[in-house]
Design a protein around this motif. Structure first.
Motif, mmCIF file in Angstrom:
data_model
loop_
_atom_site.group_PDB
_atom_site.id
_atom_site.type_symbol
_atom_site.label_atom_id
_atom_site.label_comp_id
_atom_site.label_asym_id
_atom_site.label_seq_id
_atom_site.Cartn_x
_atom_site.Cartn_y
_atom_site.Cartn_z
ATOM 1 N N GLU A 134 0.784 -1.273 -0.035
ATOM 2 C CA GLU A 134 0.007 0.019 -0.071
ATOM 3 C C GLU A 134 0.841 1.420 0.105
ATOM 4 O O GLU A 134 0.485 2.114 -0.527
ATOM 5 N N GLU A 158 0.690 13.560 4.535
ATOM 6 C CA GLU A 158 0.544 12.200 4.392
ATOM 7 C C GLU A 158 1.764 11.138 4.378
ATOM 8 O O GLU A 158 2.228 10.242 4.924
ATOM 9 N N ASN A 162 2.203 1.908 -3.647
ATOM 10 C CA ASN A 162 1.154 2.519 -4.418
ATOM 11 C C ASN A 162 0.864 3.963 -4.082
ATOM 12 O O ASN A 162 0.767 4.741 -5.009
ATOM 13 N N GLN A 163 0.965 4.306 -2.795
ATOM 14 C CA GLN A 163 0.782 5.731 -2.482
ATOM 15 C C GLN A 163 1.785 6.545 -3.033
ATOM 16 O O GLN A 163 1.827 7.792 -3.328
ATOM 17 N N ALA A 205 2.576 11.665 -8.814
ATOM 18 C CA ALA A 205 1.939 12.115 -9.693
ATOM 19 C C ALA A 205 1.181 13.386 -9.294
ATOM 20 O O ALA A 205 1.007 14.271 -9.947
ATOM 21 N N ARG A 206 0.787 13.450 -7.944
ATOM 22 C CA ARG A 206 0.114 14.516 -7.500
ATOM 23 C C ARG A 206 1.176 15.899 -7.233
ATOM 24 O O ARG A 206 0.732 16.980 -7.203
ATOM 25 N N THR A 207 2.576 15.599 -7.371
ATOM 26 C CA THR A 207 3.235 16.761 -7.094
ATOM 27 C C THR A 207 3.501 17.513 -8.377
ATOM 28 O O THR A 207 3.605 18.537 -8.351
ATOM 29 N N ILE A 212 0.135 16.213 0.846
ATOM 30 C CA ILE A 212 1.314 15.135 0.550
ATOM 31 C C ILE A 212 2.154 14.889 1.734
ATOM 32 O O ILE A 212 2.577 14.112 2.180
ATOM 33 N N LYS A 248 3.680 6.317 -5.671
ATOM 34 C CA LYS A 248 3.282 6.416 -7.066
ATOM 35 C C LYS A 248 2.300 7.669 -7.316
ATOM 36 O O LYS A 248 2.292 8.484 -8.039
ATOM 37 N N THR A 249 1.004 7.366 -6.581
ATOM 38 C CA THR A 249 -0.027 8.516 -6.514
ATOM 39 C C THR A 249 0.646 9.903 -5.878
ATOM 40 O O THR A 249 0.294 10.839 -6.825
ATOM 41 N N TRP A 250 1.356 9.772 -5.122
ATOM 42 C CA TRP A 250 1.927 11.241 -4.504
ATOM 43 C C TRP A 250 2.751 11.797 -5.497
ATOM 44 O O TRP A 250 3.065 13.025 -5.671
#
Length: 568
Positions: A261, A284, A264-265, A271-273, A281, A267-269
């Protein structure tokens, strides 16, 4: 003609009417004067001068529009509204003169309400003027700071462009938008729209501060997302794999799921940058690092728990063997004691309960031992169970020791009673030896009975100690009775010996006075007779009385000497 009484009443009523009317009219006139002063005060306000301050600004656009509006509103107040209020005050005064007080009160309320409305409007005008003028002044000061902030932020962005990663395009777009906003500010200022310019400038300042903060944070966030977090996740994976090979059960921690998990987070973070959504971010990511620390703590707890379980289980095995041996000895000792003592049924049940507790503990330990050998359970869970077993075993051993002490107490009471018989016999012998030592003529009958009674109690105590099984509660009761009886006999013997010795010495001491005092001679003869009849107390009393007659204080001195002799 009307009766005089009616005329008087009418005059009185009329007088009351005029008095009340006079007060009411005076009150209304007072209110008219107050409102008139208020109106004049408003008329003299320097509103025109305040409006004129705006002329110093560029008279176009928003500024010109507001200037014309304020001037028109103030002109209306001065030329229309206030003159109308003047007429209304005159109507109020006229109504009061005609005793139309209700209508006059209505005019007064309406006038006050309209004056309050004028006050609110003047307050609003002055506030708007102040806002416009201060906005222009503050803009001239703040534009320097905001321009410098924009320059610094863009320069920092360009100098850190490589460390900003995919967030760079979004930041460039943001700064370009802010540059356009600054141009809009300049345009609004040129057009006299100072308030609008103020709003734009505040917005630009806030967004620049946030952009600057993002430029500072993004490199650190990217470093954490691209290096630090993946590195720690890998360390956790490798470490947990080694622990599993070493026999640790880690399923309860759900490490694989948690680490997957986290990956995966990340990768998400990342992308969000690109959208520069840094604040959330960062929070988290910080929570993820805390979670990693918690996982490390749990793994360390597993290691320390394993050491605890290993050491304590080995010690517990030895303690269980010893406890079993102790319980067997207790059982044997109980059987032996039962042959000589009467043990309460409740105490026998206590032993059975101890054996049952030991059996339960042994079974629970075997379950734990199997789990340890088979690597079937997490060590943290086993540590809790071992701690509970250790506590239960401590309690069992303490209860076993308490039971053992109770058995020993029974035997202790028996030995104490046997030893007491010896002491009682010695004490009784000492009492009789005192009589022989001081060569008394004889022993009174009641003293002989005391000796016999004491001997009977010693014999009774000996007989109770030969019973099978022994009833220690009854033995202790007989022992207490024997102690008090022998002690009383000994003390009475000692007192008897002291009385006899003192009486004898007083009679001997009084011989020197017999030839001179006939009365003394007679009293001493009677004392001698009592002494020979074993009536030592009476003999002492009579001899003491005789001696005190001829030599006061001699009795007290001789008593002290006799006590010293007997007590040595």
């Amino acid at each position: 003609m009307l009766p005089l009484e009616y005329i008087v009443i009418a005059i009185i009523l009329l007088a009351i009417f005029f008095i009340i009317s006079s007060f009411a009219r005076r009150k209304i006139y007072k209110e008219i004067d107050r409102l008139e002063e208020w109106k004049i005060d408003i008329l003299n306000r320097p509103v025109t001068e305040e409006i004129a301050k705006v002329k110093g600004l560029k008279m176009q656009g928003q500024t010109e529009e507001k200037f014309e509006k304020w001037r028109a509103e103030w002109d209306e107040i001065v030329t229309v509204i206030l003159p109308n209020l003047e007429e209304q005050l005159m109507d109020t005064e006229e109504a009061a003169e005609k005793y139309r007080f209700k209508k006059a009160k209505s005019y007064l309320d309406e006038t006050e309400n309209r004056l309050n409305a004028i006050e609110e409007r003047i307050k609003q005008i002055l506030s708007e003027i102040n806002e416009l003028v201060s906005s222009e002044e503050q803009n001239r000061k703040d534009i320097v700071e905001v321009s410098e902030l924009y320059r610094e932020t863009r320069q920092r962005m360009l100098s850190h462009n490589r460390s900003l990663g995919n967030a760079l395009p979004k930041l460039e777009t943001e700064l370009n938008e802010l540059k356009e906003k600054l141009q809009l500010y300049e345009q609004s200022t040129e057009e006299g729209n100072y308030i609008q310019a103020r709003e734009v400038l505040v917005e630009v300042h806030d967004r620049l501060e946030k952009a600057k903060e993002k430029i500072q944070l993004i490199p650190d966030i990217l470093m954490q997302l691209q290096n630090h977090l993946p590195s720690q996740i890998k360390e956790l994976k490798d470490g947990s794999d080694v622990m599993r090979k070493d026999g640790y059960v880690l399923d309860h921690l759900m490490l694989n799921e948690q680490l997957e998990e986290m990956e995966n987070q990340i990768k998400t973070w990342l992308a969000r940058t690109e959208e520069t959504d840094i604040d959330e971010i960062k929070e988290e990511v910080d929570r993820t690092f805390e979670k990693i620390d918690e996982v490390y703590d749990l793994l360390e707890k597993e290691v320390s728990s394993r050491q605890f379980v290993t050491e304590e289980s080995e010690e517990m095995e030895l303690r269980l063997v010893k406890t079993e041996s102790d319980l067997n000895h207790l059982k044997e000792e109980t059987n032996v004691v039962q042959l000589s003592y009467r043990i309460e049924q409740q105490e026998l049940k206590t032993l059975q309960k101890l054996e049952k507790k030991f059996e339960d503990l042994t079974k629970r330990y075997e379950v734990v031992s199997d789990a340890i050998q088979g690597d079937q359970q997490a060590y943290t869970s086993l540590a809790e169970t071992v701690s509970e077993l250790k506590e239960a075993l401590d309690k069992l051993q303490q209860e076993s020791q308490d039971y053992k002490l109770k058995l020993q107490e029974l035997r202790k009471d028996e030995l104490n009673a046997i030893e007491s018989i010896k002491d009682l016999k010695v004490k009784l012998f000492e009492a009789k030896r005192m009589i022989r030592l001081y060569n008394l003529p004889g022993i009174p009958e009641d003293q002989l009975e005391g000796f016999e009674h004491a001997e009977e109690k010693i014999i009774e105590l000996s007989e109770r100690l030969s019973d099978t099984p022994l009833d220690m509660s009854e033995i202790n009761e007989v022992l207490s009775d024997a102690l008090s009886t022998v002690t009383a006999s000994y003390e009475k013997t000692k007192e008897l010996v002291e009385q006899a010795l003192l009486a004898e010495r007083l009679i001997q001491y009084g011989n020197r006075y017999r030839s001179r005092y006939r009365t003394i001679d007679e009293m001493l003869r009677q004392a001698e007779t009592l002494f020979r009849n074993y009536q030592y107390s009476e003999a002492l009393e009579l001899a003491g009385e005789a001696i005190e007659k001829v030599e006061p204080g001699a009795l007290k001195e001789m008593e002290f000497k006799v006590e010293e002799v007997v007590n040595t």
